[in-house]
Write a protein that holds these residues in place. Structure first.
Motif: not given
Length: 362
Positions: A236, A295-296, A352-358
C-alpha cells in the motif's frame, strides 16, 4: 597710534586676565566648528525604535543557554534540543529507519534524525525555501501543500535505494568474476549457504536435495501463509517509519531577491505573526496536510510528531490523531520558550485497521 578695534581687543584680554593670541583663537574655533548643513542631526527616538527589536533578539540569544549549546555542538539551531527531549522521552528513532522531515530548514531536526538512525537510515527533508541540507540528508524544495510535491515525496520514499548511504563494493570470487556485490550481500550469501549445509547434514541429505526441498516447501508455504504486516504495508506504499513536522507558514517575500546564498533561510520565515488566530489556523492546515501524508506513507507502528500553535481547533486534530495512533501526547519541551504558543503532538504506533473515512471524519 593704535586703532580703536585693536585697542578694544587688548583691553578686553587684560580685563579677563588672558594674553591675546590669534593662534589660540583659531584652535578654539576649530574645536567648536558648527554642524555641517549637509548632515542633519538624526532623532534619537527614530534610531531607538528601528533597532529595539533587533537589540532585544540579540540580547535574548546571548542569554539563551540552548542557543549557546547549539553553537558549541555544531547544530543548525536551538530547535534540535526540542526533538532530542521528545526522543529521550518517547524513543522515536531506531537505526535503519526512514524519516521524513517536513519543514526541515535550517536542518537541526534532520541532524538529530541522521544521528539516531545511523548507519543505514535515510532522512528526507522537504521545505518551501532553499536551504543547505545537513550532511546525509536528501531534500526536496517545494510547497508541501501542493499535491504535486506530495506525490513526488511519496514516489521518492517508495524507492528503498534512494537516500541511503552507499556501501563499498567488492569483487566476488571465481564463481562470479564479472559480478560486483556489496560486503553485506556476500556475508548474507555465505551465511545462507552455511545454514543450508547444516540442515542438510542433520537431515542426512545432499545440498542439492536440501535446496530442492526448501524451494518446494517455500512455494507451498508461500501459497498457504498469509502476507506479513510489513508486506501489507509495502503493498500500500507505507514505507516511512517516522514523520516529523516542524512547518511554519512563510511570510510573503518583499526583499532579498538579489541574494544567492542558501545558508540563511530564516529571513522570511515567521515564528508568530502577532495574530494568534492566524498563527493557529495556519498551523492547523499544515498539521492536516502532514497527517494526510502520514496516513498514506507511514507504516504500521510508525510515529508522528507535529508542531501546532494552540487554539480552538486543536481538539479536533487530537481526535483524528487518536483514531489513527495508539497513543497521543501533548508536549511542551523545556527548550521551547515559555512565552511561545507552540506545542507538539507526539503520536505513537500507527494502527493498521482504520480507514481514511474513519480517521478524517468530523
Amino acid at each position: 597710534m593704535l586703532s580703536c578695534h585693536l585697542f578694544q581687543q587688548l583691553t578686553g584680554s587684560v580685563l579677563l586676565g588672558l594674553t591675546f593670541s590669534p593662534t589660540c583663537i583659531c584652535r578654539i574655533a576649530s574645536k567648536c566648528a558648527p554642524i555641517s548643513p549637509r548632515r542633519a542631526p538624526q532623532s534619537p527616538q527614530i534610531r531607538t525604535a528601528s533597532s529595539s527589536s533587533s537589540t532585544r533578539w540579540k540580547s535574548r540569544q546571548s542569554r539563551d543557554r540552548f542557543a549557546k549549546e547549539a553553537k558549541v555542538q555544531g547544530l543548525k539551531s536551538r530547535a534540535a534540543f526540542k526533538l532530542l527531549e521528545i526522543n529521550e522521552k518517547h524513543r522515536l528513532f531506531k537505526p535503519g529507519q526512514t524519516v521524513v522531515d517536513l519543514g526541515y530548514a535550517p536542518g537541526s531536526w534532520s541532524q538529530v534524525a541522521v544521528n539516531r538512525t545511523a548507519p543505514s537510515g535515510r532522512v528526507i527533508g522537504i521545505d518551501i525555501i532553499p536551504a543547505q541540507p545537513p550532511r546525509g540528508v536528501s531534500t526536496i524544495q517545494g510547497n508541501f501543500l501542493s499535491p504535486d510535491v506530495q506525490a513526488e515525496v511519496r514516489a521518492y520514499v517508495q524507492d528503498p535505494t534512494l537516500g541511503r548511504p552507499r556501501k563499498r563494493t567488492v569483487i566476488s570470487s571465481a564463481e562470479a568474476e564479472e559480478e560486483q556485490l556489496t560486503e553485506d550481500e556476500l556475508e548474507e550469501m555465505e551465511r545462507g549457504y552455511i545454514d543450508l549445509e547444516r540442515r542438510t547434514h542433520l537431515n542426512g541429505g545432499s545440498v542439492e536435495s536440501g535446496r530442492e526441498a526448501d524451494a518446494s516447501g517455500g512455494a507451498k508455504g508461500g501459497q498457504e501463509h498469509k502476507m506479513s504486516r510489513r508486506m501489507r504495508d509495502e503493498s500500500q506504499g507505507r514505507v516511512v517509519d517516522v514523520v516529523l513536522s516542524d512547518m511554519s507558514a512563510p511570510w510573503e517575500q518583499t526583499s532579498g531577491y538579489n541574494k544567492r546564498s542558501v545558508s540563511d533561510p530564516y529571513f522570511r520565515m515567521m515564528n508568530t505573526s502577532g495574530m494568534a488566530f492566524r498563527d493557529h489556523a495556519g498551523s492547523m492546515d499544515l498539521c492536516m496536510a502532514a497527517l494526510t501524508f502520514c496516513f498514506d506513507t507511514l507504516r504500521t507502528g510508525g510515529h508522528f510528531v507535529c508542531k501546532f500553535y494552540q487554539g480552538a481547533e486543536e481538539k479536533a486534530l487530537e481526535k483524528k490523531l487518536k483514531r489513527l495512533f495508539q497513543k497521543v501526547h501533548r508536549e511542551k519541551p523545556e527548550s521551547s520558550r515559555s512565552e511561545s504558543k507552540e506545542a507538539y503532538f507526539v503520536a505513537l504506533r500507527r494502527n493498521e485497521i482504520p480507514s481514511k473515512e474513519e480517521v478524517f471524519r468530523e
